[in-house]
Motif scaffolding. Structure first.
Motif, PDB file in Angstrom:
ATOM      1  N   ASP A   1     -15.976 -18.251 -76.168  1.00  0.00           N
ATOM      2  CA  ASP A   1     -15.937 -19.661 -76.557  1.00  0.00           C
ATOM      3  C   ASP A   1     -17.264 -20.347 -76.267  1.00  0.00           C
ATOM      4  OD1 ASP A   1     -13.342 -19.441 -77.457  1.00  0.00           O
ATOM      5  OD2 ASP A   1     -12.461 -20.033 -75.540  1.00  0.00           O
ATOM      6  N   SER A   2     -17.927 -19.910 -75.206  1.00  0.00           N
ATOM      7  CA  SER A   2     -19.249 -20.426 -74.864  1.00  0.00           C
ATOM      8  C   SER A   2     -20.058 -19.273 -74.294  1.00  0.00           C
ATOM      9  CB  SER A   2     -19.154 -21.560 -73.832  1.00  0.00           C
ATOM     10  OG  SER A   2     -20.455 -21.952 -73.402  1.00  0.00           O
ATOM     11  N   THR A   3     -21.320 -19.186 -74.681  1.00  0.00           N
ATOM     12  CA  THR A   3     -22.157 -18.102 -74.167  1.00  0.00           C
ATOM     13  C   THR A   3     -22.759 -18.440 -72.805  1.00  0.00           C
ATOM     14  OG1 THR A   3     -24.062 -18.987 -75.386  1.00  0.00           O
ATOM     15  CG2 THR A   3     -22.743 -17.264 -76.467  1.00  0.00           C
TER      16      THR A   3
ATOM     17  N   GLY B   1     -18.208 -18.899 -60.520  1.00  0.00           N
ATOM     18  CA  GLY B   1     -16.909 -19.401 -60.098  1.00  0.00           C
ATOM     19  C   GLY B   1     -16.156 -20.152 -61.166  1.00  0.00           C
ATOM     20  N   GLY B   2     -16.740 -20.272 -62.360  1.00  0.00           N
ATOM     21  CA  GLY B   2     -16.120 -21.026 -63.438  1.00  0.00           C
ATOM     22  C   GLY B   2     -15.399 -20.132 -64.424  1.00  0.00           C
ATOM     23  N   PRO B   3     -14.730 -20.727 -65.400  1.00  0.00           N
ATOM     24  CA  PRO B   3     -13.956 -19.944 -66.379  1.00  0.00           C
ATOM     25  C   PRO B   3     -14.832 -19.340 -67.461  1.00  0.00           C
ATOM     26  CG  PRO B   3     -13.769 -22.283 -66.858  1.00  0.00           C
ATOM     27  CD  PRO B   3     -14.572 -22.183 -65.602  1.00  0.00           C
ATOM     28  N   LEU B   4     -14.366 -18.227 -67.987  1.00  0.00           N
ATOM     29  CA  LEU B   4     -14.958 -17.612 -69.161  1.00  0.00           C
ATOM     30  C   LEU B   4     -13.812 -17.317 -70.112  1.00  0.00           C
ATOM     31  CD1 LEU B   4     -17.587 -16.449 -70.443  1.00  0.00           C
ATOM     32  CD2 LEU B   4     -16.882 -14.229 -69.516  1.00  0.00           C
ATOM     33  N   THR B   5     -13.838 -17.926 -71.274  1.00  0.00           N
ATOM     34  CA  THR B   5     -12.732 -17.793 -72.222  1.00  0.00           C
ATOM     35  C   THR B   5     -13.234 -17.287 -73.565  1.00  0.00           C
ATOM     36  OG1 THR B   5     -12.941 -20.101 -72.966  1.00  0.00           O
ATOM     37  CG2 THR B   5     -11.467 -19.669 -71.103  1.00  0.00           C
TER      38      THR B   5
ATOM     39  N   PRO C   1      -6.365 -13.620 -76.999  1.00  0.00           N
ATOM     40  CA  PRO C   1      -7.117 -14.618 -76.229  1.00  0.00           C
ATOM     41  C   PRO C   1      -7.192 -14.211 -74.757  1.00  0.00           C
ATOM     42  CG  PRO C   1      -4.915 -15.422 -76.691  1.00  0.00           C
ATOM     43  CD  PRO C   1      -5.031 -14.119 -77.412  1.00  0.00           C
ATOM     44  N   PHE C   2      -8.258 -14.636 -74.092  1.00  0.00           N
ATOM     45  CA  PHE C   2      -8.389 -14.323 -72.667  1.00  0.00           C
ATOM     46  C   PHE C   2      -9.040 -15.482 -71.925  1.00  0.00           C
ATOM     47  CE2 PHE C   2     -12.359 -12.800 -74.569  1.00  0.00           C
ATOM     48  CZ  PHE C   2     -13.321 -13.351 -73.719  1.00  0.00           C
ATOM     49  N   SER C   3      -8.775 -15.518 -70.642  1.00  0.00           N
ATOM     50  CA  SER C   3      -9.414 -16.468 -69.731  1.00  0.00           C
ATOM     51  C   SER C   3      -9.568 -15.771 -68.393  1.00  0.00           C
ATOM     52  CB  SER C   3      -8.567 -17.739 -69.585  1.00  0.00           C
ATOM     53  OG  SER C   3      -9.165 -18.629 -68.659  1.00  0.00           O
ATOM     54  N   LEU C   4     -10.790 -15.691 -67.918  1.00  0.00           N
ATOM     55  CA  LEU C   4     -11.039 -15.082 -66.613  1.00  0.00           C
ATOM     56  C   LEU C   4     -11.995 -15.976 -65.831  1.00  0.00           C
ATOM     57  CD1 LEU C   4     -14.106 -13.582 -66.709  1.00  0.00           C
ATOM     58  CD2 LEU C   4     -12.853 -12.111 -68.283  1.00  0.00           C
ATOM     59  N   THR C   5     -12.083 -15.718 -64.548  1.00  0.00           N
ATOM     60  CA  THR C   5     -12.949 -16.506 -63.669  1.00  0.00           C
ATOM     61  C   THR C   5     -14.116 -15.658 -63.207  1.00  0.00           C
ATOM     62  OG1 THR C   5     -11.059 -17.804 -62.870  1.00  0.00           O
ATOM     63  CG2 THR C   5     -13.065 -17.848 -61.532  1.00  0.00           C
ATOM     64  N   LEU C   6     -15.322 -16.168 -63.384  1.00  0.00           N
ATOM     65  CA  LEU C   6     -16.500 -15.440 -62.938  1.00  0.00           C
ATOM     66  C   LEU C   6     -16.553 -15.376 -61.418  1.00  0.00           C
ATOM     67  CD1 LEU C   6     -19.416 -16.763 -65.195  1.00  0.00           C
ATOM     68  CD2 LEU C   6     -18.021 -14.722 -65.512  1.00  0.00           C
ATOM     69  N   PRO C   7     -17.002 -14.276 -60.848  1.00  0.00           N
ATOM     70  CA  PRO C   7     -17.221 -14.232 -59.401  1.00  0.00           C
ATOM     71  C   PRO C   7     -18.181 -15.339 -58.973  1.00  0.00           C
ATOM     72  CG  PRO C   7     -17.373 -12.026 -60.340  1.00  0.00           C
ATOM     73  CD  PRO C   7     -17.316 -12.985 -61.499  1.00  0.00           C
ATOM     74  N   TRP C   8     -17.965 -15.869 -57.782  1.00  0.00           N
ATOM     75  CA  TRP C   8     -18.815 -16.949 -57.303  1.00  0.00           C
ATOM     76  C   TRP C   8     -20.268 -16.513 -57.147  1.00  0.00           C
ATOM     77  CZ3 TRP C   8     -17.885 -22.057 -56.890  1.00  0.00           C
ATOM     78  CH2 TRP C   8     -16.557 -22.472 -57.001  1.00  0.00           C
ATOM     79  N   GLU C   9     -20.488 -15.248 -56.879  1.00  0.00           N
ATOM     80  CA  GLU C   9     -21.852 -14.757 -56.686  1.00  0.00           C
ATOM     81  C   GLU C   9     -22.514 -14.292 -57.979  1.00  0.00           C
ATOM     82  OE1 GLU C   9     -22.103 -11.832 -53.585  1.00  0.00           O
ATOM     83  OE2 GLU C   9     -20.975 -13.063 -52.170  1.00  0.00           O
TER      84      GLU C   9
ATOM     85  N   LEU D   1     -24.191 -12.651 -71.767  1.00  0.00           N
ATOM     86  CA  LEU D   1     -23.584 -13.718 -70.974  1.00  0.00           C
ATOM     87  C   LEU D   1     -24.676 -14.539 -70.305  1.00  0.00           C
ATOM     88  CD1 LEU D   1     -21.141 -15.129 -69.670  1.00  0.00           C
ATOM     89  CD2 LEU D   1     -21.248 -13.410 -67.837  1.00  0.00           C
ATOM     90  N   GLY D   2     -24.646 -15.844 -70.536  1.00  0.00           N
ATOM     91  CA  GLY D   2     -25.573 -16.756 -69.873  1.00  0.00           C
ATOM     92  C   GLY D   2     -24.877 -17.469 -68.737  1.00  0.00           C
ATOM     93  N   VAL D   3     -25.558 -17.613 -67.608  1.00  0.00           N
ATOM     94  CA  VAL D   3     -24.986 -18.286 -66.437  1.00  0.00           C
ATOM     95  C   VAL D   3     -25.966 -19.340 -65.954  1.00  0.00           C
ATOM     96  CG1 VAL D   3     -24.087 -18.014 -64.103  1.00  0.00           C
ATOM     97  CG2 VAL D   3     -23.709 -16.211 -65.793  1.00  0.00           C
ATOM     98  N   ALA D   4     -25.515 -20.591 -65.960  1.00  0.00           N
ATOM     99  CA  ALA D   4     -26.317 -21.722 -65.499  1.00  0.00           C
ATOM    100  C   ALA D   4     -25.973 -22.026 -64.048  1.00  0.00           C
ATOM    101  CB  ALA D   4     -26.048 -22.942 -66.379  1.00  0.00           C
ATOM    102  N   PRO D   5     -26.837 -22.723 -63.319  1.00  0.00           N
ATOM    103  CA  PRO D   5     -26.582 -22.981 -61.900  1.00  0.00           C
ATOM    104  C   PRO D   5     -25.471 -23.984 -61.654  1.00  0.00           C
ATOM    105  CG  PRO D   5     -28.599 -24.069 -62.601  1.00  0.00           C
ATOM    106  CD  PRO D   5     -28.166 -23.205 -63.743  1.00  0.00           C
ATOM    107  N   LEU D   6     -24.825 -23.829 -60.510  1.00  0.00           N
ATOM    108  CA  LEU D   6     -23.904 -24.839 -59.994  1.00  0.00           C
ATOM    109  C   LEU D   6     -24.709 -26.069 -59.573  1.00  0.00           C
ATOM    110  CD1 LEU D   6     -21.804 -22.439 -57.773  1.00  0.00           C
ATOM    111  CD2 LEU D   6     -20.894 -23.723 -59.720  1.00  0.00           C
TER     112      LEU D   6
END
Length: 342
Positions: free
Chosen positions: A22-24, A29-33, A93-101, A136-141
């Motif tokens: 749904d979003s690249t 620690g956030g969702p990935l759907t 469809p899927f929804s998972l949570t990224l590891p916090w690290e 997969l792109g990961v932006a900072p908290l």
């Protein structure tokens, strides 16, 4: 949509798969759907299990020097147990949570040269087949961005970023690797330290910030690294004077670094030729089973852009590595086993 044929499990004419996020871009620690899209082949098949792997391109240091490989750092079963008819399409469809690290791959839209991906694996006809792979792109908290922004405003510049296999002693690290963000000093510290390396170890309630000063020793000193660990809470991001906070951290790190240099100099080994009279705060030694490298700061977004434009990561320009993520992982597929799973 680009469907990838699954040939290993059921042969030519088997089903194909395409995973659509749904979003690249996500956050630690956030969702990935998203959806796993399946297209039936020339015959009906039983889809026994659909698994999503989070994979990272990681460096390791061994007896023969540095090497690179892929590490699966999270695995989630998102579906299965249904029959896919020939020539039909099915969406899971899927929804998972990224590891916090989960490491950062970008800062304010600028890539850091870190390679992460989401890989889809299907269990079909009693066999497993690695199918779709998506960048997969990961932006900072917010806390991470605040720390990086403060470092940039204090004059520290982005040099590079990488992932290192191993553990940082004395921390709550959970993944089998850690990210190092390598920063160059402002002019007033250039004679004291070559660079610092910053590692974020996020958790649900807060984050450890590990800062290491490089081993800039004299010819005979050996130059020990100085590692410090600081803890911040996610809810403190809005009420913390981050420039002051981070400057205090850096003072501890650089004081201990110069103090150690002064110790070697006092023993006649030759030292750093920088500030003296600092106290060592002793937060422990370096990393177990890993080594060194680094990334970026918020107000130094221009530095990140410059680093991507001219910096080289593993022999390839950082942006090119991100663009060629599929090629980067493909070479390790045959060598990867269960030992890669976290």
């Amino acid at each position: 949509m680009v469907f990838k044929k699954l040939l290993g499990a059921v042969g030519v004419g088997g089903p194909s798969v395409d995973t659509v996020l749904d979003s690249t871009t996500a956050v630690p620690g956030g969702p990935l759907t998203g959806r796993v899209l399946l297209r039936g082949g020339k015959a009906d098949v039983e889809i026994e299990q659909i698994t999503l792997d989070l994979v990272a391109r990681v460096e390791a240091e061994g007896e023969e020097g540095e090497s690179e490989g892929t590490v699966v750092f999270d695995r989630t079963v998102v579906g299965g147990g249904f029959r896919l008819a020939e020539e039909t399409e099915h969406a899971v469809p899927f929804s998972l949570t990224l590891p916090w690290e989960t490491p950062l791959t970008e800062l304010h839209g600028q890539p850091l040269g870190v390679v992460l991906g989401v890989r889809t694996e299907l269990a079909v006809a009693g066999a497993r087949d690695k199918g779709d792979l998506d960048q997969l792109g990961v932006a900072p908290l917010p806390v991470q961005e605040a720390v990086l922004e403060a470092l940039g405003q204090l004059g520290w510049g982005f040099k590079s970023a990488d992932l290192e296999l191993g553990h940082i002693n004395g921390t709550g690290q959970r993944l089998p690797f850690y990210q190092e963000l390598e920063l160059t000093p402002p002019a007033q510290y250039a004679h004291t330290v070559n660079e610092i390396e910053v590692t974020f170890l996020a958790a649900p309630d807060g984050m450890e910030v590990v800062i290491e000063a490089d081993k800039r020793g004299g010819l005979f000193s050996g130059g020990h690294d100085t590692v410090h660990r600081f803890t911040v809470a996610h809810h403190d991001v809005a009420r913390t004077p981050w420039n002051t906070e981070v400057e205090g951290w850096l003072r501890q790190v650089l004081d201990a670094h110069a103090s150690r240099a002064g110790h070697y100099e006092a023993q006649g080994h030759g030292g750093y030729g920088g500030h003296g009279g600092y106290a060592d705060h002793g937060h422990g030694e370096h990393h177990a089973g890993g080594h060194r490298s680094g990334p970026s700061t918020g107000a130094v977004v221009a530095g990140v852009a410059a680093g991507v434009a001219v910096g080289v990561v593993g022999g390839m320009v950082a942006a090119e590595i991100v663009d060629e993520i599929g090629d980067a992982f493909e070479g390790d597929e045959e060598d990867e086993g269960d030992g890669d799973d976290a």
